[in-house]
Write a protein that holds these residues in place. Structure first.
Motif, PDB file in Angstrom:
ATOM      1  N   SER A 226       0.823  -1.216   0.000  1.00 57.59           N
ATOM      2  CA  SER A 226       0.000   0.000   0.000  1.00 57.59           C
ATOM      3  C   SER A 226       0.854   1.262   0.000  1.00 57.59           C
ATOM      4  O   SER A 226       0.461   2.287  -0.581  1.00 57.59           O
ATOM      5  CB  SER A 226      -0.922  -0.008   1.229  1.00 57.59           C
ATOM      6  N   TRP A 252      -8.914  -1.461   0.661  1.00 57.45           N
ATOM      7  CA  TRP A 252      -7.503  -1.121   0.434  1.00 57.45           C
ATOM      8  C   TRP A 252      -7.342   0.365   0.128  1.00 57.45           C
ATOM      9  O   TRP A 252      -6.314   0.965   0.446  1.00 57.45           O
ATOM     10  CB  TRP A 252      -6.920  -1.942  -0.702  1.00 57.45           C
ATOM     11  N   LEU A 255      -6.467   2.345   3.168  1.00 64.32           N
ATOM     12  CA  LEU A 255      -5.072   2.240   3.611  1.00 64.32           C
ATOM     13  C   LEU A 255      -4.140   2.995   2.673  1.00 64.32           C
ATOM     14  O   LEU A 255      -3.218   3.685   3.118  1.00 64.32           O
ATOM     15  CB  LEU A 255      -4.667   0.765   3.693  1.00 64.32           C
ATOM     16  N   THR A 258      -4.575   6.614   3.392  1.00 67.67           N
ATOM     17  CA  THR A 258      -3.954   6.907   4.682  1.00 67.67           C
ATOM     18  C   THR A 258      -2.443   7.008   4.530  1.00 67.67           C
ATOM     19  O   THR A 258      -1.812   7.940   5.050  1.00 67.67           O
ATOM     20  CB  THR A 258      -4.319   5.809   5.700  1.00 67.67           C
ATOM     21  N   ASN A 259      -1.838   6.075   3.802  1.00 65.87           N
ATOM     22  CA  ASN A 259      -0.388   6.115   3.579  1.00 65.87           C
ATOM     23  C   ASN A 259       0.025   7.367   2.815  1.00 65.87           C
ATOM     24  O   ASN A 259       1.072   7.954   3.102  1.00 65.87           O
ATOM     25  CB  ASN A 259       0.061   4.879   2.810  1.00 65.87           C
ATOM     26  N   ASN A 401       0.908  -6.784   1.980  1.00 63.25           N
ATOM     27  CA  ASN A 401       0.552  -5.857   3.051  1.00 63.25           C
ATOM     28  C   ASN A 401       0.415  -6.509   4.421  1.00 63.25           C
ATOM     29  O   ASN A 401       0.718  -5.886   5.438  1.00 63.25           O
ATOM     30  CB  ASN A 401      -0.760  -5.141   2.714  1.00 63.25           C
ATOM     31  N   ASP A 412       1.579   1.410  10.386  1.00 63.36           N
ATOM     32  CA  ASP A 412       0.553   0.923  11.313  1.00 63.36           C
ATOM     33  C   ASP A 412       0.601   1.682  12.630  1.00 63.36           C
ATOM     34  O   ASP A 412      -0.426   1.849  13.303  1.00 63.36           O
ATOM     35  CB  ASP A 412       0.752  -0.568  11.604  1.00 63.36           C
TER      36      ASP A 412
END
Length: 479
Positions: A226, A252, A255, A258-259, A401, A412
């Motif tokens: 990701s 997905w 994520l 978010t990344n 992932n 995380d």
């Protein structure tokens, strides 16, 4: 003798009482340990405004070439052929199904009795050529990034209010979805006035395909996760001329977005999610029970969506996560089977559109698939996996992932310091209370309990999701 006999009858009771006390002490120790772990986690992770390193990568075959990568953006068109359709029909004709158990419904997976009806429609009524025309209603493009041909659709507003500019919005899908999930929400965002909404917020929407999904080229190398995808999509937005933009995602996509917010926060104006992967130590607090959580500030709606804990969290996650273990460990094995059988592929994918839309659909003979979706829409999504042969490469995303273990990645444990909005759909796989979201996303400015809907929010409830995105952007722009 009588006294000894009487005393002997007491020993089992004393033994049971002793075991009960031991169990009580054990559970108290477990709960205290969990709380201590949660406090330590909170203390260590709080107020660290870190960013993910941008890095770089090469995912194409062989060594990275010395020549500069071609950064041109090329128009792309979805196409089909008579040979492709004929091959599909022949494979459907040769299907071999296992009869379902009596009253099995969807409790054992996809009910093959209903699957026969879907196959009949797929074989005799579904018009793939017509669906290809629908897919081509929006402009498609491809561009080379880090050695991969990245596919995306880019939809601009057909009209704009005077002296206004559209807001660039990147929307990212998940598995087993595709860019097609956004086809019904796009007009609500790009052309709101003609769809009963105000034109206060008009968006320019970019929907890429994750590498290895649909028309985006799959990686030739291990490790495309990701974070790498977030970097690729960030480069895509820069290539399209956007220095600042909004991002939105579920599954997905949540994520990846978010990344991206963790990686380039200065470029992300706002982050909107309809799913968040933040179970971590927070889920352990649910063992404290309803009463204690209500004292800790959880809302009544949170408690309704999380309890009874065994059914709505523990058993639910156990029932719905078998596929994940396979795809986190040996994705290519099941991928070989699914890539060879359109019927197996349809059963594997559509079962998720049943129970992930509403867990109660397991009780229905047809899995409730006709409650929220048309067969044309469902089969179009399946065809995007079948015609491109990307089911195995899409499943590898799980291994890349999650295959390294729980909380193994740096992101995380990192918070997100970008203004965030969250839409909590009631039938999502796992409800995430506002307290949990705010712990990961401290700049949460909008949290909405949605009236209805499940995992595939844009596909299932485009109007509700569009309204929440607009609400979030409105709140953000007032700040």
């Amino acid at each position: 003798m009588a006294a000894r006999v009487q005393a002997s009858h007491l020993y089992p009771r004393r033994h049971e009482e002793g075991r009960g006390r031991a169990k009580g002490i054990m559970w108290l120790e477990i709960i205290l340990a969990l709380l201590l772990g949660f406090v330590i986690y909170w203390f260590v992770s709080r107020d660290k405004e870190e960013t993910l390193p941008l890095g770089d990568g090469w995912w194409g075959p062989g060594a990275r070439p010395t020549a500069t990568e071609d950064e041109s953006v090329r128009p792309f068109k979805v196409e089909t052929s008579e040979e492709e359709i004929e091959d599909l029909h022949q494979r459907i004709d040769r299907v071999r199904l296992t009869p379902p158990l009596e009253d099995g419904r969807f409790h054992y997976g996809f009910n093959s009795k209903y699957l026969k009806k879907i196959l009949s429609y797929w074989r005799n009524e579904f018009d793939w050529r017509k669906q290809v025309e629908i897919l081509n209603r929006y402009p498609h493009f491809k561009t080379k990034i880090e050695g991969l041909d990245i596919h995306f659709i880019h939809v601009k507003p057909p009209q704009l209010p005077s002296s206004s500019t559209p807001k660039p919005l990147l929307m990212v899908h998940g598995w087993p979805g595709s860019f097609y999930e956004f086809y019904k929400i796009i007009p609500l965002l790009t052309d709101p006035k003609n769809h009963g909404l105000s034109d206060e917020h008009v968006f320019e929407v970019i929907c890429p395909s994750i590498p290895g999904y649909s028309f985006s080229e799959a990686s030739s190398k291990k490790g495309l996760n990701s974070v790498a995808t977030a970097r690729i999509f960030y480069k895509l937005m820069l290539r399209l001329g956007f220095q600042e933009f909004y991002i939105q995602g579920g599954d997905w996509g949540s994520l990846i977005c978010t990344n991206m917010a963790q990686m380039v926060p200065s470029h992300v104006k706002g982050l909107h999610l309809n799913m968040a992967l933040i179970l971590g130590p927070y889920i352990l607090t649910l063992l404290l029970g309803r009463r204690i959580l209500s004292l800790l500030g959880y809302t009544q709606r949170d408690l309704e969506l999380l309890y009874p804990f065994k059914e709505k969290v523990f058993y639910s996650l156990m029932r719905e996560s078998g596929y994940m273990h396979i795809q986190c460990t040996k994705p290519d094995t099941v991928g070989c089977a699914l890539n060879d059988s359109p019927v197996g592929l349809a059963a594997y994918i559509l079962e998720k559109f049943s129970t992930w839309t509403n867990p109660e659909f397991r009780d229905l003979e047809n899995g409730g698939l006709d409650r929220k979706f048309s067969l044309d829409d469902l089969l179009t999504n399946v065809m995007l996996y079948w015609t491109t042969g990307t089911i195995a490469s899409s499943q590898r995303f799980y291994k890349e992932n999650l295959g390294q273990g729980f909380m193994a990645n740096a992101h995380d444990r990192m918070k997100v310091y970008v203004p965030t909005g969250f839409a909590a759909f009631p039938c999502e796989l796992m409800h995430v209370p506002e307290k949990w979201v705010k712990a990961k996303y401290p700049k949460l400015i909008s949290y909405s309990y949605m009236a209805r809907g499940g995992h595939f929010a844009a596909f299932e409830e485009p109007e509700l999701l569009a309204q929440d995105i607009r609400k979030f952007v409105g709140l953000l722009e007032l700040r």
